[in-house]
Motif scaffolding. Structure first.
Motif, PDB file in Angstrom:
ATOM      1  N   UNK A  98      32.002  35.562  51.228  1.00  9.19           N
ATOM      2  CA  UNK A  98      33.450  35.760  51.107  1.00  9.19           C
ATOM      3  C   UNK A  98      34.232  34.637  51.770  1.00  9.19           C
ATOM      4  N   UNK A  99      33.708  34.135  52.886  1.00 12.46           N
ATOM      5  CA  UNK A  99      34.364  33.031  53.601  1.00 12.46           C
ATOM      6  C   UNK A  99      34.245  31.728  52.800  1.00 12.46           C
ATOM      7  N   UNK A 102      31.912  32.613  47.412  1.00 12.44           N
ATOM      8  CA  UNK A 102      31.498  33.848  46.731  1.00 12.44           C
ATOM      9  C   UNK A 102      32.627  34.413  45.864  1.00 12.44           C
ATOM     10  N   UNK A 103      32.270  34.845  44.650  1.00  8.40           N
ATOM     11  CA  UNK A 103      33.323  35.291  43.725  1.00  8.40           C
ATOM     12  C   UNK A 103      33.518  36.803  43.793  1.00  8.40           C
ATOM     13  N   UNK A 104      34.654  37.243  43.294  1.00  6.29           N
ATOM     14  CA  UNK A 104      34.962  38.670  43.158  1.00  6.29           C
ATOM     15  C   UNK A 104      33.865  39.321  42.304  1.00  6.29           C
ATOM     16  N   UNK A 139      37.499  40.421  45.978  1.00  2.00           N
ATOM     17  CA  UNK A 139      38.669  39.663  46.421  1.00  2.00           C
ATOM     18  C   UNK A 139      39.877  40.285  45.726  1.00  2.00           C
ATOM     19  N   UNK A 140      40.238  41.481  46.144  1.00  4.97           N
ATOM     20  CA  UNK A 140      41.232  42.246  45.390  1.00  4.97           C
ATOM     21  C   UNK A 140      42.654  41.830  45.697  1.00  4.97           C
ATOM     22  N   UNK A 141      43.491  41.904  44.666  1.00  6.99           N
ATOM     23  CA  UNK A 141      44.906  41.588  44.880  1.00  6.99           C
ATOM     24  C   UNK A 141      45.657  42.874  45.178  1.00  6.99           C
ATOM     25  N   UNK A 142      45.374  43.412  46.352  1.00  6.98           N
ATOM     26  CA  UNK A 142      46.068  44.623  46.797  1.00  6.98           C
ATOM     27  C   UNK A 142      46.466  44.395  48.250  1.00  6.98           C
TER      28      UNK A 142
END
Ligand code: BTN
Length: 326
Positions: A98-99, A102-104, A139-142
């Motif tokens: 994630x850092x 790494x993809x969603x 990697x959510x857009x929330x």
């Protein structure tokens, strides 16, 4: 090509001719034969009959990228996979991903963990060859305060996948333990990296006891495995693929409303605490109440003896049955 050959062998009714495989992948018979030999070395029982072709007799219960991908029918969940034979913790690895790049939807899976993490700083025993240890990177857009709902989305997805594969009821102990025959078969640990109003990434770690037969004395009346409880053997890779498929659908329903509004009903159908007396354990304060379901944000609604209804936030408190774990 290995994943595709596996997929074809799995979906074939009987034999697939070597020529069919050669035409499909535009390679020589020797190239196909080499892949088949490699699969056999990995434990696949493949029959090869002259003039008929190849037939998959039995798949081993292995955790491998091609084995999982060959069973996966998702758009994004688990389409990028990293598999380890042994790792410290799949959550730790997913956080590192994630850092970085790494993809969603990336999935980290291990056959064994040597530093498996449970909730509240506990460790998670992770012996090899038997269970599922996996972590999904999102990697959510929330907003950060919506992220705790993702754990409930995963809990519902695991319960549904278990029911589909084992044909046996699976329950959710709020917020996110999965329970079969009154014992825990799965735990979920969600971790995230956020700014004040922005999520860098979320990792959802899932540990499912699939084929473990023996449990330490102190866990025997609280924990079990799917094999012990349901008496059926399911390949770990199949269950992983099912969980990813369910998660992808449920996640999209979650995004549609930015809440659990569309998932509240199926979640409550699986809620083992529903209409039961529970012991709510807040820091420094314990009380009994009746569980009445969840709200659209995944908070547990409990009714106190005087009839008032209180919302319980996951994370701050834990909930037990009055007489034990459930
Ligand atoms: C719990 O305490 O109930 C949560 C347990 C979560 C265990 C899983 S196994 C895969 C992932 N990696 C970890 O280190 N922990 C989670």
């Amino acid at each position: 090509m290995k994943t595709e050959i596996l997929r074809l062998l799995q979906s074939a009714d009987g034999y697939i001719s070597g020529q069919q495989l050669c035409d499909r992948f535009q390679v020589s018979r020797t190239a196909v034969w080499k892949v088949v030999e490699q699969l056999k070395k990995e434990g696949y029982q493949i029959e090869a009959v002259r003039n008929r072709g190849y037939r998959l007799v039995k798949s081993p219960d292995v955790i491998s990228k091609s084995e999982i991908l060959s069973r996966l029918h998702t758009k994004w969940a688990g389409q990028s996979i990293v598999c380890y034979e042994e790792v410290d913790s799949t959550n730790t690895q997913a956080k590192t991903a994630g850092e970085n790049q790494g993809c969603h939807g990336m999935l980290v899976v291990a056959d064994r963990q040597n530093a498996g993490k449970g909730r509240r700083g506990r460790s998670w025993a992770s012996p090899p060859g038997t269970n599922i240890y996996m972590t999904l990177l999102l990697k959510p857009e929330i907003l950060p305060d919506q992220a705790s709902m993702l754990t409930l989305v995963m809990a519902l997805s695991v319960a549904e996948a278990i029911e589909e594969e084992y044909g046996h009821p699976a329950w959710i102990k709020w917020p996110n333990d999965i329970v079969v025959d009154n014992k825990k078969v799965c735990g979920i640990l969600t971790e995230m990296s956020t700014e004040i109003d922005y999520i860098n990434y979320v990792v959802i770690g899932v540990g499912i006891n699939v084929r473990q037969e023996d449990f330490p004395e102190e866990l025997m009346d609280k924990a079990t495995s799917l094999k012990n409880a349901c008496g059926k053997e399911v390949l770990r890779s199949q269950l992983i693929a099912d969980v990813m498929e369910r998660f992808e659908q449920n996640y999209e329903a979650f995004l549609e409303r930015g809440s659990l509004e569309l998932l509240k009903e199926p979640y409550e159908k699986h809620l083992v605490n529903m209409e039961r007396q529970v012991k709510v354990m807040e820091p420094g304060h314990e009380y009994e109440a009746s569980a009445r379901g969840i709200d659209n944000r995944g908070e547990l609604l409990v009714e106190l003896p005087d009839g008032t209804v209180k919302r319980i936030y996951a994370g701050e408190v834990s909930v037990r049955g009055v007489y034990g774990y459930i």
